[in-house]
Scaffold this active site. Structure first.
Site, PDB file in Angstrom:
ATOM      1  N   HIS A   1      -0.398   8.499  -3.147  1.00 43.33           N
ATOM      2  CA  HIS A   1       0.796   9.033  -2.889  1.00 43.33           C
ATOM      3  C   HIS A   1       1.942   8.190  -3.087  1.00 43.33           C
ATOM      4  O   HIS A   1       3.260   8.115  -2.910  1.00 43.33           O
ATOM      5  CB  HIS A   1       0.879   8.917  -1.368  1.00 43.33           C
ATOM      6  CG  HIS A   1       0.771   7.866  -0.535  1.00 43.33           C
ATOM      7  ND1 HIS A   1      -0.289   7.115  -0.399  1.00 43.33           N
ATOM      8  CD2 HIS A   1       1.739   7.178   0.128  1.00 43.33           C
ATOM      9  CE1 HIS A   1       0.236   5.813   0.184  1.00 43.33           C
ATOM     10  NE2 HIS A   1       1.384   6.101   0.480  1.00 43.33           N
TER      11      HIS A   1
HETATM   12  N1  UDP Z   1      -4.458   9.315   6.739  1.00 45.09           N
HETATM   13  C1  UDP Z   1      -4.839  10.284   7.331  1.00 45.09           C
HETATM   14  N2  UDP Z   1      -4.821  11.659   6.616  1.00 45.09           N
HETATM   15  C2  UDP Z   1      -4.694  11.443   5.244  1.00 45.09           C
HETATM   16  C3  UDP Z   1      -4.483  10.384   4.701  1.00 45.09           C
HETATM   17  C4  UDP Z   1      -4.319   9.211   5.349  1.00 45.09           C
HETATM   18  O1  UDP Z   1      -4.557  10.380   8.534  1.00 45.09           O
HETATM   19  O2  UDP Z   1      -4.867  12.709   4.853  1.00 45.09           O
HETATM   20  C5  UDP Z   1      -4.316   8.003   7.508  1.00 45.09           C
HETATM   21  C6  UDP Z   1      -5.294   7.034   6.940  1.00 45.09           C
HETATM   22  O3  UDP Z   1      -6.416   6.721   7.650  1.00 45.09           O
HETATM   23  C7  UDP Z   1      -4.545   5.301   7.492  1.00 45.09           C
HETATM   24  C8  UDP Z   1      -3.054   6.198   7.172  1.00 45.09           C
HETATM   25  O4  UDP Z   1      -3.004   7.259   7.040  1.00 45.09           O
HETATM   26  O5  UDP Z   1      -4.736   5.351   8.692  1.00 45.09           O
HETATM   27  C9  UDP Z   1      -2.447   5.523   5.897  1.00 45.09           C
HETATM   28  O6  UDP Z   1      -1.257   5.916   5.459  1.00 45.09           O
HETATM   29  P1  UDP Z   1      -0.752   6.366   4.032  1.00 45.09           P
HETATM   30  O7  UDP Z   1      -1.863   6.089   3.313  1.00 45.09           O
HETATM   31  O8  UDP Z   1       0.074   7.446   4.315  1.00 45.09           O
HETATM   32  O9  UDP Z   1       0.219   4.976   4.062  1.00 45.09           O
HETATM   33  P2  UDP Z   1       0.071   3.547   3.525  1.00 45.09           P
HETATM   34  O10 UDP Z   1      -0.836   2.859   4.585  1.00 45.09           O
HETATM   35  O11 UDP Z   1       0.044   3.421   2.164  1.00 45.09           O
HETATM   36  O12 UDP Z   1       1.330   3.002   4.092  1.00 45.09           O
END
Ligand code: UDP
Length: 377
Positions: free
Chosen positions: A213
Site C-alpha cells: 500500500h
Molecule cells: N491490517 C488489517 N487488515 C488488512 C491489512 C492490515 O487489519 O487487510 C492491519 C495490520 O494487521 C496492522 C495494521 O493494519 O496492524 C498495519 O496497517 P497498514 O499496513 O495499513 O499501515 P502501516 O503499518 O504501514 O502504517
C-alpha cells in the site's frame, strides 16, 4: 481532581489499532478524559468501522470527513477542521499516533494553539527524505512535548536530533500490546482461513500473506510492476493471499493489471484486525511494505520479506526475521522470497513488555496533573 482532557486525533487503519490499547485504559482512568477525533483519512467500513467494533472502541466524538486529494490538500483541510475542534474542546493535551497526514495535522494544529502534543511511535526513522511518512513523523517529533518511543533505537535517533531527554519516554510498542491482547483470541479454525481453504485450497502454514500500500511502491509503475511480477512467479510454488488496499486496487485496475493478478493470487478485501491476525499467524511467509505488518510477522514468529529499500524497524533485520527486498528487480525479489521461506531468526525483545499503553497513560496522568500549565511550546 478535575479530569484533564486528552484529544486524540486518528484517521488511518494502523492508528485505530494503536489507539485501541491506549483508549481502553483512558476510559478506565478517572482523572483523564479522552475525546476522539477521526479525521476521515480512511473511511471505508473495512478500513475504519470494523476496527472500532472489533477492538472495543467507542465511536469517535467527532468526524472530520477529510479524505483524498494531494498531501498538502488533505493535510490542510484536516488542519482547518482539527483547529476548530481544538478551539471548541480546549483539551489539555493532544495525542497523535504514527506517521500519517492525520498525525501531522493533529500535531501542527495543537502546537499552534500552544496545546502540548504527545506522539506515540516517536523517533522512528527510515532516513528516506522523500517518504511522506518520514516527513510526517519527523515534523511531529519536532513539535511534540512527549515522545513515546517504541524502541531503544528510536530514542537514540531523537537524542541525536537534539530532543531533550525528559521529552523522551521509551514505553515500548503499542502494537505489541494489541497483538498480545487480541492475538490469543485467534486460532486456526473458522474465520477467513476456513473460507479461503474451501474456496481456494489455502492451507494453514502453507501460504504467503502479502500486503502492498505504500506510495513509494504504488505510485511508481516500475516498482509496483516488480512486486506484481515477483508475487505472480512465487504463486506458482505457494499460494499467495493478498488483502488488497483500496488505493492499490484502484491503481492496479487503472494499469490493467488487476485481472491477471486475480488469476495468479488469492485476492481478498482488506481484512478486519482479527482476520488479519489469523492470516498472519498461520502464514509460512509474509511479504509486505507495511510497517505494522513487519512487526506482527515477528510477534507471530513468521519470517518476513519487506518490499522496500529501507525500513525503520531495523531490529528485525538484525535478528534475521526480516529481509529487505527492494522492489526493483523481480528476479531478486523472487530469490529473497524463496530464501526466506522456512527461515527463522534470533529471539529478541526490542518492543517492550506489552505494557506500552499503560506507561503512556501513567506518564500523561502524572504530568498533566502535576502541572496543568505543562510546558506549552
Ligand atoms: N491490517 C488489517 N487488515 C488488512 C491489512 C492490515 O487489519 O487487510 C492491519 C495490520 O494487521 C496492522 C495494521 O493494519 O496492524 C498495519 O496497517 P497498514 O499496513 O495499513 O499501515 P502501516 O503499518 O504501514 O502504517
Amino acid at each position: 481532581m478535575n479530569p484533564k482532557k486528552i484529544l486524540t486525533v486518528i484517521g488511518a487503519r494502523p492508528q485505530f489499532i494503536k489507539a485501541s490499547a491506549v483508549s481502553a485504559l483512558l476510559r478506565d482512568t478517572r482523572d483523564l478524559h479522552e475525546v476522539v477525533v477521526h479525521t476521515g483519512q480512511h473511511f471505508d467500513a473495512n478500513m475504519s468501522d470494523v476496527f472500532f467494533a472489533e477492538l472495543g472502541m467507542d465511536p469517535p466524538a467527532h468526524h472530520c470527513a477529510v479524505h483524498g486529494g494531494t498531501h498538502g490538500d488533505m493535510t490542510g483541510r484536516m488542519l482547518i477542521e482539527i483547529e476548530k475542534l481544538l478551539l471548541r474542546e480546549e483539551p489539555d493535551a493532544v495525542l497523535v499516533y504514527g506517521d500519517t497526514n492525520s498525525t501531522l495535522a493533529g500535531a501542527l494544529a495543537a502546537v499552534k494553539l500552544h496545546i502540548p502534543v504527545a506522539h506515540v511511535e516517536a523517533g522512528l526513522r527510515s532516513f528516506n527524505p522523500r517518504s511522506p511518512e518520514e516527513v510526517n513523523r519527523s515534523l511531529t517529533d519536532r513539535v511534540a512535548r512527549w515522545l513515546f518511543t517504541p524502541t531503544e533505537i528510536a530514542g537514540a535517533h531523537l537524542l541525536r536530533e537534539g530532543a531533550a531527554p525528559d521529552r523522551i519516554d521509551q514505553v515500548g510498542d503499542v502494537m505489541y500490546d494489541v497483538a498480545l491482547h487480541h492475538g490469543g483470541r485467534v486460532g486456526e479454525d473458522g474465520g477467513v482461513l476456513d473460507r479461503l481453504r474451501e474456496e481456494h485450497g489455502v492451507r494453514p502454514g502453507a501460504y504467503c500473506l502479502a500486503t502492498i500500500h505504500r506510495a513509494e511502491n504504488t505510485d511508481h509503475p516500475a516498482r509496483l510492476g516488480a512486486i506484481v511480477a515477483a508475487l505472480t512467479s512465487f504463486a506458482r510454488d505457494i499460494k499467495v493471499v493478498l488483502p488488497l488496499h483500496p488505493r492499490t486496487r484502484g491503481i492496479l485496475a487503472q494499469q490493467g493489471k488487476l485481472e491477471a493478478l486475480e488469476r495468479a493470487l488469492v485476492l481478498v478485501e482488506p481484512q478486519g484486525y482479527l482476520s488479519m491476525v489469523q492470516l498472519e499467524k498461520y502464514a509460512a511467509l509474509i511479504a509486505t511494505d507495511s510497517g505494522g505488518v513487519q512487526k506482527e510477522a515477528y510477534f507471530h514468529r513468521v519470517p518476513c520479506v519487506t518490499l522496500r529499500d529501507e525500513t525503520e524497524w531495523v531490529e528485525l533485520l538484525e535478528a534475521g526475521w526480516n529481509r529487505l527486498a527492494p522492489p526493483v528487480d523481480p528476479a531478486a525479489v523472487l530469490d529473497c522470497l524463496h530464501a526466506s521461506l522456512g527461515s527463522k531468526g534470533k529471539d529478541v525483545a526490542p518492543y517492550g513488555a506489552g505494557d506500552a499503553a499503560r506507561r503512556i497513560v501513567q506518564r500523561l496522568l502524572r504530568d498533566l496533573h502535576q502541572d496543568s500549565r505543562v510546558d506549552r511550546h
